[in-house]
Design a protein around this motif. Structure first.
Motif, PDB file in Angstrom:
ATOM      1  N   SER A 224      40.157  35.924  42.997  1.00 38.92           N
ATOM      2  CA  SER A 224      38.932  35.168  43.212  1.00 38.92           C
ATOM      3  C   SER A 224      38.301  33.975  42.426  1.00 38.92           C
ATOM      4  O   SER A 224      38.004  33.172  43.019  1.00 38.92           O
TER       5      SER A 224
ATOM      6  N   THR B 263      31.794  32.461  49.676  1.00 45.61           N
ATOM      7  CA  THR B 263      32.111  33.811  50.165  1.00 45.61           C
ATOM      8  C   THR B 263      32.864  34.365  49.200  1.00 45.61           C
ATOM      9  O   THR B 263      32.779  35.615  48.859  1.00 45.61           O
ATOM     10  N   GLN B 264      33.917  33.778  48.387  1.00 47.95           N
ATOM     11  CA  GLN B 264      34.749  34.440  47.424  1.00 47.95           C
ATOM     12  C   GLN B 264      33.991  34.908  46.317  1.00 47.95           C
ATOM     13  O   GLN B 264      34.423  35.944  45.320  1.00 47.95           O
TER      14      GLN B 264
ATOM     15  N   THR C  55      33.678  38.320  48.040  1.00 49.65           N
ATOM     16  CA  THR C  55      34.872  38.983  48.268  1.00 49.65           C
ATOM     17  C   THR C  55      35.891  39.643  47.366  1.00 49.65           C
ATOM     18  O   THR C  55      36.470  40.705  47.696  1.00 49.65           O
TER      19      THR C  55
ATOM     20  N   PHE D 193      40.111  43.549  54.687  1.00 53.15           N
ATOM     21  CA  PHE D 193      39.705  42.212  54.450  1.00 53.15           C
ATOM     22  C   PHE D 193      40.822  41.228  54.789  1.00 53.15           C
ATOM     23  O   PHE D 193      40.246  40.159  55.287  1.00 53.15           O
TER      24      PHE D 193
ATOM     25  N   GLY E  55      39.642  38.372  57.503  1.00 52.15           N
ATOM     26  CA  GLY E  55      39.773  36.907  57.390  1.00 52.15           C
ATOM     27  C   GLY E  55      40.687  36.306  58.327  1.00 52.15           C
ATOM     28  O   GLY E  55      40.386  35.137  58.775  1.00 52.15           O
TER      29      GLY E  55
ATOM     30  N   PHE F  55      38.637  35.630  52.598  1.00 50.14           N
ATOM     31  CA  PHE F  55      39.064  36.991  52.590  1.00 50.14           C
ATOM     32  C   PHE F  55      40.693  37.051  52.395  1.00 50.14           C
ATOM     33  O   PHE F  55      41.084  37.865  51.730  1.00 50.14           O
TER      34      PHE F  55
END
Length: 392
Positions: free
Chosen positions: A136, A263-264, A267, A279, A283, A316
């Motif tokens: 990530s 979002t990362q 995640t 995930f 995703g 994701f």
């Protein structure tokens, strides 16, 4: 209370380099199809300027994996960056469409060299319990560059479409300098004799794993949607719909990257804590839901909202895929063949998505092209319901 292992400093060096590379690429990506069309070509040929980059990556990927195994990740990483820089500068000087295509193809060789070598470095250097988190971090660096790149590009519009290529070349050279200075010694150097005898994951072994086969299908769909259709067709759709406008393409790509980057931040750790498979399915499902109506809802607000949601879905897919790939290979094995084949699956998806979806768009419209892309994402999610829940 368990203490979290710190992220190795080498990972942060790769993260900084990734940001610089993506910053330059973010300048080029929104204008590349329009730059191709400035040479009086149609939608298919304009899309093909993205395809040739992925096609050369696909063809050269096995050789890239072999070079990494022979000379080490760091050396091939740096050579790849130098080739990308030269290719970008030459693209900015291209006098016609076919010359531009040739220089973009040259860039594909450099791109696959640094992509496969950087994946190998991440596999070797990432602590096993934090593979999702480090993936990530690396992905977020690329995304932040892609966010700032189009924004800076919009400020350079008055200077023409060639200037971003030269800035991209400079950014890549700076990234190469950062890696040369700060990533010395340790993992990723030229393999020693003992390394040559070390255990390797063969391609046959990798293909025997249901998780790896499912990963290849996910990589194909991810490449189709996010490295093919989104880069090639989104700018062309924006330019062809008066209610959206050509200038909105850069904003949409920025929002895609922003949704992905934000979002990362969550995640990566979720993937480490809860596993990879759930995930990946989530995703793919979010990406399909955002893509299916994309070409039909041809108003600016929906165009921007769906681009952002697609970025959330991609947040994701990428870290979960890379973490699972590292799980399957392991830190102490040479996974060059498995890594290059995974890269090939992504590039094959990018090629297929650009050409097939581009053809659909030209024949029956952008709505059907994006709907077909959503079906590919849904199909890629199906194998994850068939594999065992416990990762090998």
């Amino acid at each position: 209370m368990r203490t979290r292992q710190p992220i190795p400093s080498e990972i942060w060096v790769l993260v900084c380099a990734a940001f610089l590379i993506a910053l330059g690429y973010g300048l080029v990506a929104p204008i590349l199809p329009q730059f191709a069309r400035s040479f009086d070509v149609g939608v298919v040929l304009a899309s093909a300027i993205v395809t040739v980059f992925a096609l050369v990556r696909l063809i050269f990927a096995p050789a890239g994996g072999a070079l990494v195994a022979k000379f080490g990740e760091r050396r091939i990483y740096l050579i790849g960056l130098f080739i990308v820089a030269v290719s970008s500068a030459l693209s900015g000087l291209a006098p016609d469409y076919w010359t531009l295509m040739a220089f973009r193809g040259l860039g594909g060789i450099g791109s696959v060299m640094f992509t496969v070598s950087s994946m190998g470095l991440l596999v070797r250097l990432s602590p096993p319990a934090q593979r999702g988190h480090t993936s990530s971090l690396y992905g977020t660096a690329f995304l932040l560059g892609n966010i700032l790149g189009p924004t800076l590009g919009s400020l350079l519009q008055g200077f023409g479409m060639r200037i971003p290529f030269f800035i991209y070349a400079a950014a890549v050279l700076v990234a190469a300098l950062v890696v040369t200075v700060f990533l010395r010694g340790g993992a990723g150097g030229r393999p020693l004799e003992d390394d040559a005898r070390a255990e390797k994951m063969t391609l046959a072994e990798a293909l025997g794993l249901p998780y790896y086969r499912a990963l290849l299908l996910t990589a194909f769909a991810h490449g189709w949607s996010n490295f093919g259709v989104r880069i090639a067709l989104l700018p062309l759709m924006a330019a062809s719909v008066p209610a959206i406008g050509e200038a909105a393409a850069g904003l949409a790509l920025t929002l895609f990257a922003l949704g992905n980057a934000v979002t990362q931040q969550a995640t990566g750790r979720l993937i480490d804590q809860r596993g990879r498979r759930p995930f990946l399915v989530l995703g793919l499902a979010i990406s399909a839901a955002a893509t299916a109506p994309f070409g039909w809802l041809d108003t600016l607000p929906w165009f921007l909202v769906l681009a952002t949601l697609a970025g959330v879905g991609a947040a994701f897919i990428a870290p979960a895929s890379q973490a699972l790939l590292a799980d399957l290979i392991g830190s102490n094995r040479n996974g060059g063949q498995a890594l290059s084949t995974y890269s090939m699956a992504t590039d094959l998806g990018s090629i297929a998505g650009t050409l097939l979806a581009g053809t659909i768009a030209q024949l029956v419209g952008f709505g059907w092209a994006f709907a077909a892309t959503a079906l590919v994402m849904i199909a890629a999610a199906m194998p994850w319901f068939l594999v065992k829940r416990k990762t090998p």
